[in-house]
Design a protein around this motif. Structure first.
Motif, PDB file in Angstrom:
ATOM      1  N   GLY A   1       7.492   1.654  -6.014  1.00 29.33           N
ATOM      2  CA  GLY A   1       7.578   0.231  -5.695  1.00 29.33           C
ATOM      3  C   GLY A   1       7.621  -0.067  -4.209  1.00 29.33           C
ATOM      4  O   GLY A   1       7.212  -1.144  -3.760  1.00 29.33           O
ATOM      5  N   THR A   2       8.111   0.880  -3.453  1.00 31.50           N
ATOM      6  CA  THR A   2       8.330   0.680  -2.006  1.00 31.50           C
ATOM      7  C   THR A   2       7.070   0.231  -1.287  1.00 31.50           C
ATOM      8  O   THR A   2       7.108  -0.616  -0.392  1.00 31.50           O
ATOM      9  CB  THR A   2       8.828   1.988  -1.383  1.00 31.50           C
ATOM     10  OG1 THR A   2       9.983   2.397  -2.098  1.00 31.50           O
ATOM     11  CG2 THR A   2       9.169   1.797   0.070  1.00 31.50           C
ATOM     12  N   ILE A   3       5.965   0.804  -1.697  1.00 26.09           N
ATOM     13  CA  ILE A   3       4.688   0.521  -1.071  1.00 26.09           C
ATOM     14  C   ILE A   3       4.401  -0.978  -1.041  1.00 26.09           C
ATOM     15  O   ILE A   3       3.804  -1.499  -0.101  1.00 26.09           O
ATOM     16  CB  ILE A   3       3.596   1.304  -1.830  1.00 26.09           C
ATOM     17  CG1 ILE A   3       2.631   1.940  -0.853  1.00 26.09           C
ATOM     18  CG2 ILE A   3       2.934   0.470  -2.861  1.00 26.09           C
ATOM     19  CD1 ILE A   3       1.773   3.006  -1.519  1.00 26.09           C
ATOM     20  N   TYR A   4       4.856  -1.679  -2.064  1.00 24.91           N
ATOM     21  CA  TYR A   4       4.537  -3.104  -2.200  1.00 24.91           C
ATOM     22  C   TYR A   4       5.407  -3.987  -1.313  1.00 24.91           C
ATOM     23  O   TYR A   4       5.227  -5.188  -1.274  1.00 24.91           O
ATOM     24  CB  TYR A   4       4.632  -3.522  -3.668  1.00 24.91           C
ATOM     25  CG  TYR A   4       3.550  -2.882  -4.491  1.00 24.91           C
ATOM     26  CD1 TYR A   4       2.289  -3.451  -4.570  1.00 24.91           C
ATOM     27  CD2 TYR A   4       3.761  -1.671  -5.133  1.00 24.91           C
ATOM     28  CE1 TYR A   4       1.275  -2.846  -5.288  1.00 24.91           C
ATOM     29  CE2 TYR A   4       2.755  -1.052  -5.861  1.00 24.91           C
ATOM     30  CZ  TYR A   4       1.518  -1.651  -5.933  1.00 24.91           C
ATOM     31  OH  TYR A   4       0.513  -1.043  -6.632  1.00 24.91           O
TER      32      TYR A   4
ATOM     33  N   ASN B   1      -0.914  -5.579  -2.114  1.00 18.48           N
ATOM     34  CA  ASN B   1      -1.493  -4.807  -3.218  1.00 18.48           C
ATOM     35  C   ASN B   1      -2.457  -3.766  -2.646  1.00 18.48           C
ATOM     36  O   ASN B   1      -2.610  -3.659  -1.430  1.00 18.48           O
ATOM     37  CB  ASN B   1      -2.189  -5.712  -4.231  1.00 18.48           C
ATOM     38  CG  ASN B   1      -3.183  -6.628  -3.568  1.00 18.48           C
ATOM     39  OD1 ASN B   1      -3.951  -6.199  -2.710  1.00 18.48           O
ATOM     40  ND2 ASN B   1      -3.161  -7.889  -3.934  1.00 18.48           N
ATOM     41  N   LYS B   2      -3.090  -3.054  -3.538  1.00 22.35           N
ATOM     42  CA  LYS B   2      -3.961  -1.952  -3.139  1.00 22.35           C
ATOM     43  C   LYS B   2      -5.059  -2.433  -2.180  1.00 22.35           C
ATOM     44  O   LYS B   2      -5.327  -1.797  -1.163  1.00 22.35           O
ATOM     45  CB  LYS B   2      -4.591  -1.368  -4.409  1.00 22.35           C
ATOM     46  CG  LYS B   2      -5.206  -0.005  -4.256  1.00 22.35           C
ATOM     47  CD  LYS B   2      -5.980   0.296  -5.537  1.00 22.35           C
ATOM     48  CE  LYS B   2      -6.994   1.384  -5.339  1.00 22.35           C
ATOM     49  NZ  LYS B   2      -8.066   1.311  -6.348  1.00 22.35           N
ATOM     50  N   ASP B   3      -5.678  -3.550  -2.511  1.00 20.88           N
ATOM     51  CA  ASP B   3      -6.777  -4.062  -1.693  1.00 20.88           C
ATOM     52  C   ASP B   3      -6.326  -4.331  -0.265  1.00 20.88           C
ATOM     53  O   ASP B   3      -7.029  -3.995   0.700  1.00 20.88           O
ATOM     54  CB  ASP B   3      -7.332  -5.352  -2.300  1.00 20.88           C
ATOM     55  CG  ASP B   3      -8.083  -5.081  -3.591  1.00 20.88           C
ATOM     56  OD1 ASP B   3      -7.845  -4.018  -4.188  1.00 20.88           O
ATOM     57  OD2 ASP B   3      -8.894  -5.924  -3.996  1.00 20.88           O
ATOM     58  N   VAL B   4      -5.172  -4.942  -0.148  1.00 22.58           N
ATOM     59  CA  VAL B   4      -4.653  -5.273   1.175  1.00 22.58           C
ATOM     60  C   VAL B   4      -4.343  -4.004   1.957  1.00 22.58           C
ATOM     61  O   VAL B   4      -4.638  -3.905   3.152  1.00 22.58           O
ATOM     62  CB  VAL B   4      -3.402  -6.167   1.046  1.00 22.58           C
ATOM     63  CG1 VAL B   4      -2.686  -6.279   2.376  1.00 22.58           C
ATOM     64  CG2 VAL B   4      -3.785  -7.550   0.520  1.00 22.58           C
ATOM     65  N   LEU B   5      -3.748  -3.043   1.279  1.00 23.96           N
ATOM     66  CA  LEU B   5      -3.460  -1.759   1.925  1.00 23.96           C
ATOM     67  C   LEU B   5      -4.735  -1.150   2.486  1.00 23.96           C
ATOM     68  O   LEU B   5      -4.799  -0.716   3.647  1.00 23.96           O
ATOM     69  CB  LEU B   5      -2.813  -0.807   0.904  1.00 23.96           C
ATOM     70  CG  LEU B   5      -2.798   0.685   1.226  1.00 23.96           C
ATOM     71  CD1 LEU B   5      -2.105   0.945   2.560  1.00 23.96           C
ATOM     72  CD2 LEU B   5      -2.104   1.466   0.137  1.00 23.96           C
ATOM     73  N   ILE B   6      -5.767  -1.138   1.664  1.00 23.46           N
ATOM     74  CA  ILE B   6      -7.047  -0.564   2.071  1.00 23.46           C
ATOM     75  C   ILE B   6      -7.624  -1.308   3.269  1.00 23.46           C
ATOM     76  O   ILE B   6      -8.064  -0.704   4.248  1.00 23.46           O
ATOM     77  CB  ILE B   6      -8.031  -0.590   0.874  1.00 23.46           C
ATOM     78  CG1 ILE B   6      -7.626   0.493  -0.128  1.00 23.46           C
ATOM     79  CG2 ILE B   6      -9.465  -0.393   1.342  1.00 23.46           C
ATOM     80  CD1 ILE B   6      -8.377   0.428  -1.441  1.00 23.46           C
TER      81      ILE B   6
ATOM     82  N   HIS C   1      -8.013   0.073   7.124  1.00 24.97           N
ATOM     83  CA  HIS C   1      -9.340   0.056   7.728  1.00 24.97           C
ATOM     84  C   HIS C   1      -9.319  -0.622   9.095  1.00 24.97           C
ATOM     85  O   HIS C   1      -9.846  -0.104  10.073  1.00 24.97           O
ATOM     86  CB  HIS C   1     -10.320  -0.672   6.810  1.00 24.97           C
ATOM     87  CG  HIS C   1     -11.631  -0.949   7.470  1.00 24.97           C
ATOM     88  ND1 HIS C   1     -11.982  -2.200   7.926  1.00 24.97           N
ATOM     89  CD2 HIS C   1     -12.645  -0.122   7.806  1.00 24.97           C
ATOM     90  CE1 HIS C   1     -13.168  -2.123   8.490  1.00 24.97           C
ATOM     91  NE2 HIS C   1     -13.591  -0.888   8.425  1.00 24.97           N
ATOM     92  N   ARG C   2      -8.683  -1.776   9.142  1.00 26.36           N
ATOM     93  CA  ARG C   2      -8.626  -2.522  10.396  1.00 26.36           C
ATOM     94  C   ARG C   2      -7.947  -1.689  11.489  1.00 26.36           C
ATOM     95  O   ARG C   2      -8.424  -1.598  12.622  1.00 26.36           O
ATOM     96  CB  ARG C   2      -7.878  -3.840  10.182  1.00 26.36           C
ATOM     97  CG  ARG C   2      -8.110  -4.849  11.303  1.00 26.36           C
ATOM     98  CD  ARG C   2      -7.646  -6.239  10.926  1.00 26.36           C
ATOM     99  NE  ARG C   2      -6.411  -6.269  10.174  1.00 26.36           N
ATOM    100  CZ  ARG C   2      -5.225  -5.903  10.655  1.00 26.36           C
ATOM    101  NH1 ARG C   2      -5.105  -5.497  11.905  1.00 26.36           N
ATOM    102  NH2 ARG C   2      -4.155  -5.954   9.898  1.00 26.36           N
ATOM    103  N   GLU C   3      -6.865  -1.056  11.102  1.00 25.26           N
ATOM    104  CA  GLU C   3      -6.103  -0.255  12.055  1.00 25.26           C
ATOM    105  C   GLU C   3      -6.953   0.890  12.596  1.00 25.26           C
ATOM    106  O   GLU C   3      -7.003   1.125  13.812  1.00 25.26           O
ATOM    107  CB  GLU C   3      -4.864   0.290  11.352  1.00 25.26           C
ATOM    108  CG  GLU C   3      -3.754   0.664  12.313  1.00 25.26           C
ATOM    109  CD  GLU C   3      -2.475   0.968  11.549  1.00 25.26           C
ATOM    110  OE1 GLU C   3      -2.061   0.122  10.729  1.00 25.26           O
ATOM    111  OE2 GLU C   3      -1.907   2.053  11.763  1.00 25.26           O
ATOM    112  N   LEU C   4      -7.618   1.576  11.685  1.00 22.64           N
ATOM    113  CA  LEU C   4      -8.436   2.719  12.107  1.00 22.64           C
ATOM    114  C   LEU C   4      -9.591   2.269  12.974  1.00 22.64           C
ATOM    115  O   LEU C   4      -9.945   2.930  13.956  1.00 22.64           O
ATOM    116  CB  LEU C   4      -8.959   3.470  10.882  1.00 22.64           C
ATOM    117  CG  LEU C   4      -7.910   4.186  10.040  1.00 22.64           C
ATOM    118  CD1 LEU C   4      -8.578   5.000   8.945  1.00 22.64           C
ATOM    119  CD2 LEU C   4      -7.029   5.082  10.907  1.00 22.64           C
ATOM    120  N   GLU C   5     -10.173   1.150  12.621  1.00 27.21           N
ATOM    121  CA  GLU C   5     -11.320   0.666  13.383  1.00 27.21           C
ATOM    122  C   GLU C   5     -10.887   0.279  14.799  1.00 27.21           C
ATOM    123  O   GLU C   5     -11.592   0.572  15.776  1.00 27.21           O
ATOM    124  CB  GLU C   5     -11.959  -0.526  12.675  1.00 27.21           C
ATOM    125  CG  GLU C   5     -13.400  -0.719  13.104  1.00 27.21           C
ATOM    126  CD  GLU C   5     -14.169  -1.605  12.140  1.00 27.21           C
ATOM    127  OE1 GLU C   5     -15.125  -1.116  11.521  1.00 27.21           O
ATOM    128  OE2 GLU C   5     -13.788  -2.782  12.000  1.00 27.21           O
TER     129      GLU C   5
END
Lengths: 164, 164, 164, 164
Positions: A13-16, A21-26, A30-34
């Motif tokens: 649950g911590t992740i949330y 949600n999963k989409d936002v995490l992804i 992505h934004r961070e890596l870019e």
DNA sequence: GATGAATGAGCGTTCATTCAT
DNA sequence: CATGAATGAACGCTCATTCAT
């Protein structure tokens, strides 16, 4: 998600608490890596340099960055080959033009200064990054062993594809 | 698998009489599509033509084939961006050399005749097919509208990347 | 619980300083609302009035109260249709007799004065409140539009069910 | 869903071969139980009987049915106190009028023959079924012990609420 | 050989509760 | 006293695969 929580050593649950949600995490990863990638690639880069130099600088920096950060490369590739990445590109190309300007600027300058071929931006991108990504992937998968020389030759070959 | 069985008009279990499992089905479909593609691309092609002509022929044929068969292209792309595709390439590059020789032959000839750059085959492939695939994808996703002229220009640009 | 803490403008943990757990919070809120309701309904009520008048007074007051406080009604209904409410009723009927005496008193008086049917209290309650709650619910859900007249008629019909 | 699968002695997924999802399962079970109930209650019933007799027949049959099938009663009650049930009623009352006509017919006849009070159908339903359901619930929960006599008295009291 | 009902581990997500600060 | 990050069992649901018929 379970795997990520596990590797992070936290409960499911911590992740949330950190990502809706999963989409936002992804998307956020992505934004961070870019951002990180753009920063790394932009080091020692200046718009005042000649087009060719700018291209070679950006190309070799990017390729080296991918080689040094294979995990990030794999993430970025998977992202762009997923529905997330397609949506992202669609927004970027068709929507209001922002972000990642460093590359677009270079190509726009290259075309307007008649140093690069007079082709649509999308095709110039393909000509430059298509080989670059393929070569990075092959190196990371162990199909070639890129060294300093090979990297430069590859980027120069990309330049041949793009230049007038 | 259920969906495939359904569309095939057979029971869910029947599929396993013809394919050991999902992985095998995917791999076999891939092989079939690649064969079909190679055949289509090879039409009107001859090893006797000059390297440049051979390259342009193969490149434009391939790009046109993808544009005319977007579903096949999507399948092939997904395949190559998945673990299946990676294993497949590993076998092909590192293992016993077979299949898809039409392309390898061209590049080997190009290098040995000193018409193409003296780079590892893998890199030449990247230089040629990287942009081609990227451009096909962008066309299918609606990011550019390729026409006869643009296709030729693109392949000629690829040639610039590859040639001496 | 998180939502309640949020709306209360306190931290998620704070709630547990005031209520042992969710069940207790629910039970206490119920008690509070029931008290408030009983007080409102008891306004202008006197045990000295004739049974029929007392019944009509209590009935119409209650129905009006529900209509004017739909949120409270919904809470009370949900409570009584949940395991919490069943336990609550069990304690009230089978256990030590307290609370909500205003209604019990009325029915006991009604029976002993032979104005109401000689039926178990539980059944008289059902006859009186069954329709009342149903009608309140239907009004709140928008299935009927109760007005002053309809309210009185409804309660009078309930009285017909209960009276000798 | 896990619990249902468990009690049915099947795997978690099996349930979805028979019901598209939880909502459908709930709705279908409801329909089945309601059909069964309507059939049971309609036994020995005729529209030709006098209104009062019809009412007493339907009322006592229904109450007895609930008492004999407490699990079904509990399901039906929970259903009607849930969002599913509210939607169901909304469709039934506001939408095209079908189903469960046996009860509506009785009340419409009762009103038009001036045997029942001239109140909206929804209120007559509340007057009749409100107490009936309450009494069934209380019996099942063990708050009263209904016998033949008490059942008849209760339904007769309901009749008093409904009749002119 | 063909069927399709059954499986169950796994998915992404929620939420009442705890406890170190 | 108050906080809010952390928890983890449970939720409804999917899908590649098996196997009795």
């Amino acid at each position: 998600m379970a795997m990520i929580a596990d590797r992070a050593g936290v409960g499911a649950g911590t992740i949330y608490r950190y990502f809706e949600n999963k989409d936002v995490l992804i998307a956020e990863l992505h934004r961070e890596l870019e951002e990180k990638m753009t920063a790394a690639v932009g080091k020692g880069y200046s718009k005042e340099m000649p087009i060719r130099v700018r291209f070679l600088h950006l190309g070799t920096s990017l390729l080296k960055y991918f080689i040094e950060n294979p995990l990030e490369f794999r993430y970025l590739e998977q992202f762009h080959n997923s529905p997330y990445g397609v949506d992202y590109r669609r927004d970027k190309i068709l929507g209001k033009q922002e972000g990642c300007n460093i590359f677009r600027d270079l190509f726009e300058d290259g075309v307007s200064q008649q140093v690069m071929k007079d082709l649509p931006l999308v095709i110039l991108f393909a000509l430059a990054f298509g080989p670059l990504l393929a070569v990075a992937r092959d190196h990371i998968l162990g199909f070639i062993a890129l060294d300093e020389v090979l990297i430069v030759w590859t980027i120069e070959a990309c330049w041949d594809g793009v230049r007038r």
